[in-house]
Design a protein around this motif. Structure first.
Motif, PDB file in Angstrom:
ATOM      1  N   VAL A  97      17.224   9.475  -4.970  1.00 46.14           N
ATOM      2  CA  VAL A  97      15.911   9.929  -4.494  1.00 46.14           C
ATOM      3  C   VAL A  97      14.877   8.812  -4.685  1.00 46.14           C
ATOM      4  N   TRP A  98      14.963   8.136  -5.824  1.00 44.03           N
ATOM      5  CA  TRP A  98      14.004   7.056  -6.098  1.00 44.03           C
ATOM      6  C   TRP A  98      14.078   5.980  -5.009  1.00 44.03           C
ATOM      7  N   ASN A  99      15.294   5.556  -4.709  1.00 45.91           N
ATOM      8  CA  ASN A  99      15.468   4.488  -3.722  1.00 45.91           C
ATOM      9  C   ASN A  99      15.058   4.936  -2.320  1.00 45.91           C
ATOM     10  N   PHE A 100      15.263   6.204  -2.035  1.00 51.16           N
ATOM     11  CA  PHE A 100      14.803   6.761  -0.753  1.00 51.16           C
ATOM     12  C   PHE A 100      13.273   6.630  -0.661  1.00 51.16           C
ATOM     13  N   HIS A 113       8.118   3.272   0.876  1.00 49.82           N
ATOM     14  CA  HIS A 113       6.898   2.909   0.126  1.00 49.82           C
ATOM     15  C   HIS A 113       6.105   4.135  -0.329  1.00 49.82           C
ATOM     16  N   CYS A 114       6.808   5.186  -0.676  1.00 48.29           N
ATOM     17  CA  CYS A 114       6.117   6.410  -1.114  1.00 48.29           C
ATOM     18  C   CYS A 114       5.877   6.353  -2.625  1.00 48.29           C
ATOM     19  N   TYR A 115       5.030   5.441  -3.029  1.00 47.18           N
ATOM     20  CA  TYR A 115       4.830   5.215  -4.460  1.00 47.18           C
ATOM     21  C   TYR A 115       4.155   6.406  -5.141  1.00 47.18           C
ATOM     22  N   ASP A 116       3.325   7.115  -4.387  1.00 47.99           N
ATOM     23  CA  ASP A 116       2.666   8.281  -4.996  1.00 47.99           C
ATOM     24  C   ASP A 116       3.707   9.337  -5.379  1.00 47.99           C
ATOM     25  N   LEU A 117       4.679   9.498  -4.481  1.00 49.18           N
ATOM     26  CA  LEU A 117       5.726  10.486  -4.782  1.00 49.18           C
ATOM     27  C   LEU A 117       6.594  10.007  -5.950  1.00 49.18           C
ATOM     28  N   LYS A 171       0.861  -1.180   0.000  1.00 54.10           N
ATOM     29  CA  LYS A 171       0.000   0.000   0.000  1.00 54.10           C
ATOM     30  C   LYS A 171       0.902   1.236   0.000  1.00 54.10           C
ATOM     31  N   PRO A 172       0.623   2.200  -0.879  1.00 56.42           N
ATOM     32  CA  PRO A 172       1.460   3.408  -0.839  1.00 56.42           C
ATOM     33  C   PRO A 172       1.357   4.075   0.526  1.00 56.42           C
ATOM     34  N   LYS A 173       2.488   4.577   0.987  1.00 59.36           N
ATOM     35  CA  LYS A 173       2.478   5.239   2.297  1.00 59.36           C
ATOM     36  C   LYS A 173       2.869   6.696   2.138  1.00 59.36           C
ATOM     37  N   ASP A 174       2.475   7.486   3.129  1.00 59.74           N
ATOM     38  CA  ASP A 174       2.974   8.859   3.171  1.00 59.74           C
ATOM     39  C   ASP A 174       4.351   8.833   3.810  1.00 59.74           C
ATOM     40  N   LEU A 175       5.137   9.825   3.476  1.00 63.78           N
ATOM     41  CA  LEU A 175       6.448   9.925   4.111  1.00 63.78           C
ATOM     42  C   LEU A 175       6.236  10.176   5.603  1.00 63.78           C
ATOM     43  N   PRO A 176       6.922   9.438   6.492  1.00 64.69           N
ATOM     44  CA  PRO A 176       6.734   9.686   7.923  1.00 64.69           C
ATOM     45  C   PRO A 176       6.928  11.164   8.256  1.00 64.69           C
ATOM     46  N   VAL A 177       6.101  11.639   9.154  1.00 64.60           N
ATOM     47  CA  VAL A 177       6.165  13.067   9.520  1.00 64.60           C
ATOM     48  C   VAL A 177       7.572  13.387  10.049  1.00 64.60           C
ATOM     49  N   GLY A 178       8.090  14.519   9.637  1.00 67.57           N
ATOM     50  CA  GLY A 178       9.397  14.967  10.145  1.00 67.57           C
ATOM     51  C   GLY A 178      10.577  14.404   9.362  1.00 67.57           C
ATOM     52  N   THR A 179      10.299  13.631   8.307  1.00 70.09           N
ATOM     53  CA  THR A 179      11.406  13.062   7.523  1.00 70.09           C
ATOM     54  C   THR A 179      12.205  14.176   6.856  1.00 70.09           C
ATOM     55  N   GLY A 187       8.170  18.049  -2.431  1.00 69.18           N
ATOM     56  CA  GLY A 187       7.813  18.641  -1.141  1.00 69.18           C
ATOM     57  C   GLY A 187       8.492  17.962   0.035  1.00 69.18           C
ATOM     58  N   VAL A 188       9.671  17.373  -0.212  1.00 66.45           N
ATOM     59  CA  VAL A 188      10.401  16.698   0.872  1.00 66.45           C
ATOM     60  C   VAL A 188      11.480  17.645   1.416  1.00 66.45           C
ATOM     61  N   PRO A 189      11.509  17.881   2.730  1.00 72.89           N
ATOM     62  CA  PRO A 189      12.532  18.785   3.282  1.00 72.89           C
ATOM     63  C   PRO A 189      13.934  18.163   3.270  1.00 72.89           C
TER      64      PRO A 189
END
Ligand SMILES: Cc1cc2nc3c(=O)[nH]c(=O)nc-3n(C[C@H](O)[C@H](O)[C@H](O)COP(=O)(O)OP(=O)(O)OC[C@H]3O[C@@H](n4cnc5c(N)ncnc54)[C@H](O)[C@@H]3O)c2cc1C
Length: 647
Positions: free
Chosen positions: A586-589, A594-598, A87-95, A117-119
């Motif tokens: 970046v892709w492997n990160f 599991h951030c497939y949407d990104l 299941k696609p996941k969101d990037l954990p908060v604070g990553t 939008g990744v810091p």
């Protein structure tokens, strides 16, 4: 890089057998090239999976629970376990991502992360961005510069991403002429200018034949140029037949240096060229543009030709950035949201497995500063710089450490001179750029293309020498870090040898006096002496592509550490290699979390890269899964040693 097939145009940075490869269909060559990369990586993954399975570990490893091993237990590189449907996941908060280095790979990683939008932070050791993109400006006057690093770019499919970057950064481009009219050659004390645009194609103008005291048999002097082409015949025929056989040959060739290949591999019964090849090597050693490059990997030479294979048809398509390649860096710095933090040399990177939060990665700077925590590190430094970082607790595989220490880099030194006027245009008719090749210490003189239409009464820049390998080390020994200060010997050598290159005995004094009068100032740079790169670019030795490259591209430390940058790319020594490796990082990160949407968003904006097979049947997911295993999980179980009982 320097052309091994010397005496021809200077086709750097990694040119070599271009002329001899033009017979191979471009598409086929590109396919075998990508295929070879993929196969090396697939091979290494299959071997590791097979071993883990044989040790009874595979199904117990996280992520591999559902992998069904083949019935014979041997994983097939071409049928690796598919990517599971997570299941696609969101990037954990604070990553937050740490990008180490603000060269092309670092800034491009930042550009992609901004889009997603990744810091991130960028930690840069130097007090400037750009790394090996560096333009020296003698003044702010137009065209009063030279590019110390990357300076020319063929507009061909493998370089597409570089041109896409030029578009994004909106930098002005100008045609770069690989060859130009009236450029001289000088070998064995003989300067020859082309007659009616041509150099003599027959005979022995530079006296390398036996009858002139050289080592090339007289009867081979006219046919030598076909020897190398014959050397490629086997590979060429295999490529025509299909990928697999060609790849097998590629693998076989990878252990050879160019010299070995010429002297041993093609001199078997098929070709009966032994003597001719020896002579060829001798002759090329004299007429080549970089001493020592015959000892690089043969496959490296073949891969070089990918860029230059197109050369004959589309010379006009070579471009440089008008105003200097540093304009790309400046534009990128303007574009990215988080600016680099300068004078932040990373000195230790580690994983903190005990951390309870997602920011398990520790980054230490300048030895004594407080460590900063991140979720992931994308390291873009050269391997020489990485070697100086403490990575003891980064869970790097021993092979990656070997790669970091041993992967070969080439040297490169450039010296540019500012003259009162472009005497090479007005006195010698060198009106369209190009290069002069010589066995003099300056070796390769580049006549810039960007100033050919300027007023000839104004000062102009000449790239007096552009050297590689041993030639670069030798010239480099005369270059100071605060060039041109204290470089009387370098200045003298340059002016004297420019005069020799452009004259014969009868007019040397006159030419030398004219060149000396015209000198204003100069600037030199030796990349081996650069604190922030310690070498010019990767130039793999025999066997290194096969044995080291697949390990370099696999993440480590819970797949939170990614080695990217020019060397960790199949297109090394080019900007495009830095960009593609940054994409992979970046892709492997994203794969790791599991951030497939990104990932989808990334593909929409930045496309895909040839060197990473993504998707269900690809291998990218396996690189990440394997990178998440701990060294203990990857280690072989200890063998029980049964001691012989005597007596
Ligand atoms: C002489 C020469 C000619 C070239 N010609 C061409 C060409 O014509 N066309 C082409 O496409 N390519 C060319 N290249 C290759 C191209 O310049 C490189 O591939 C590319 O610029 C490398 O970018 P990178 O980001 O991978 O590495 P770098 O540019 O080396 O960036 C790495 C960054 O990391 C920083 N760093 C190092 N150590 C640390 C540390 N411990 N902590 C923090 N930061 C650190 C460095 O200061 C640097 O800014 C040439 C290169 C050279 C040297």
């Amino acid at each position: 890089m320097a052309p091994l097939a010397g005496g021809e145009a200077n086709l750097g940075p990694r040119a070599s057998f271009t002329r001899h490869m033009v017979m191979i269909s471009n598409d086929r060559l590109l396919r075998i090239f990508a295929y070879a990369n993929h196969e090396q990586v697939r091979d290494s993954i299959a071997k590791l999976l097979t071993r883990l399975h044989k040790e009874g570990k595979l199904s117990t490893l996280p992520g591999f629970e559902h992998v069904t091993p083949p019935s014979d237990g041997e994983f097939n590189p071409r049928h690796l376990p598919p990517r599971e449907d997570h299941k696609p996941k969101d990037l954990p908060v604070g990553t937050k991502v740490c990008i180490v280095g603000a060269g092309m790979a670092g800034l491009y990683s930042a550009l992609i992360l901004d889009h997603l939008g990744v810091p991130y932070d960028i930690l840069e050791a130097a007090d400037r961005p750009g790394g090996r993109i560096l333009t020296h400006y003698f003044s702010t006057r137009k065209h009063d510069y030279y590019d110390i690093g990357a300076m020319r770019f063929p507009n061909i499919p493998p370089m597409e991403r570089t041109y896409d970057l030029f578009k994004r950064t909106n930098v002005p481009l100008v045609t770069y002429h690989l060859t130009g009219p009236n450029t001289p050659k000088r070998y064995n004390g003989i300067t020859i200018f082309p007659q009616n645009g041509e150099f003599p194609v027959k005979g022995d103008p530079f006296r390398v034949s036996e009858s002139n005291g050289g080592s090339v048999p007289d009867d081979k002097i006219d046919t030598l140029s076909s020897v190398l082409e014959n050397a490629f015949r086997l590979l060429r025929e295999a490529i025509k037949k299909g990928d697999e056989e060609a790849f097998e040959m590629f693998k076989e060739c990878d252990d050879f240096t160019v010299r070995d290949y010429l002297e041993q591999k093609v001199t078997g019964t098929q070709f009966k060229l032994k003597n001719a090849c020896r002579s060829y090597v001798q002759e090329r050693l004299t007429l080549s543009s970089a001493t020592g490059q015959f000892d690089a990997a043969f496959t490296e030479a073949v891969m070089d030709s990918v860029a230059f294979d197109y050369w004959e048809d589309i010379e006009e398509e070579w471009k440089s950035v008008e105003g200097g390649t540093s304009l790309v860096t400046e534009a990128l710095i303007d574009m990215i949201r988080t600016k680099p933090r300068y004078n932040k040399r990373v000195t230790r990177m580690a994983i903190d497995r005990k951390a309870e939060s997602n920011d398990m990665m520790l980054v230490h700077t300048n030895y004594d500063e407080e460590p900063i925590r991140y979720a992931t590190i994308i390291n873009t430094t050269t391997l020489a710089c990485l070697q100086r970082v403490d990575t003891d607790d980064l869970e790097l595989s021993p092979t990656v450490k070997i790669a970091t220490r041993t992967l070969q880099y080439d040297s490169s030194t450039k010296v540019a001179i500012k003259f009162e006027s472009p005497w090479w245009i007005t006195k010698f008719g060198i009106t369209g750029g190009g290069v002069a090749n010589t066995d003099l210490p300056i070796r390769v003189c580049v006549y810039p293309s960007y100033n050919i239409h300027d007023n000839v009464n104004n000062p102009a820049i000449l790239l007096c020498t552009y050297t590689w390998s041993q030639d670069a080390t030798r010239i480099g020994s005369l270059v100071n870090l605060d060039s041109p200060r204290g470089e009387e010997e370098l200045k003298g050598l340059m002016l004297y040898n420019l005069a020799r290159l452009h004259s014969n005995n009868d007019n040397f004094d006159e030419v030398y006096a004219m060149i000396k009068r015209s000198y204003i100032t100069h600037h030199g740079f030796d990349w081996a002496m650069d604190d922030y790169s310690s070498g010019a670019f990767a130039f793999f030795g025999p066997g290194q592509f096969r044995s080291l490259y697949p390990h370099l591209v696999r993440p480590a430390a819970d797949s939170r550490f990614h080695i990217v940058g020019e060397a960790a790319s199949a297109n090394h020594a080019w900007i495009v290699g830095s960009l593609e490796s940054a994409y992979r990082g970046v892709w492997n990160f994203l794969e790791r979390f599991h951030c497939y949407d990104l990932q989808e968003k990334m593909v929409k904006e930045f496309g895909t890269i040839p060197e990473l097979e993504i998707g269900e049947e690809g291998f990218a997911h396996l690189l990440v899964l394997l990178g998440m295993l701990t060294p203990q999980q990857l280690a072989r179980p200890e063998k029980t040693v049964v001691k012989e009982v005597t007596g």
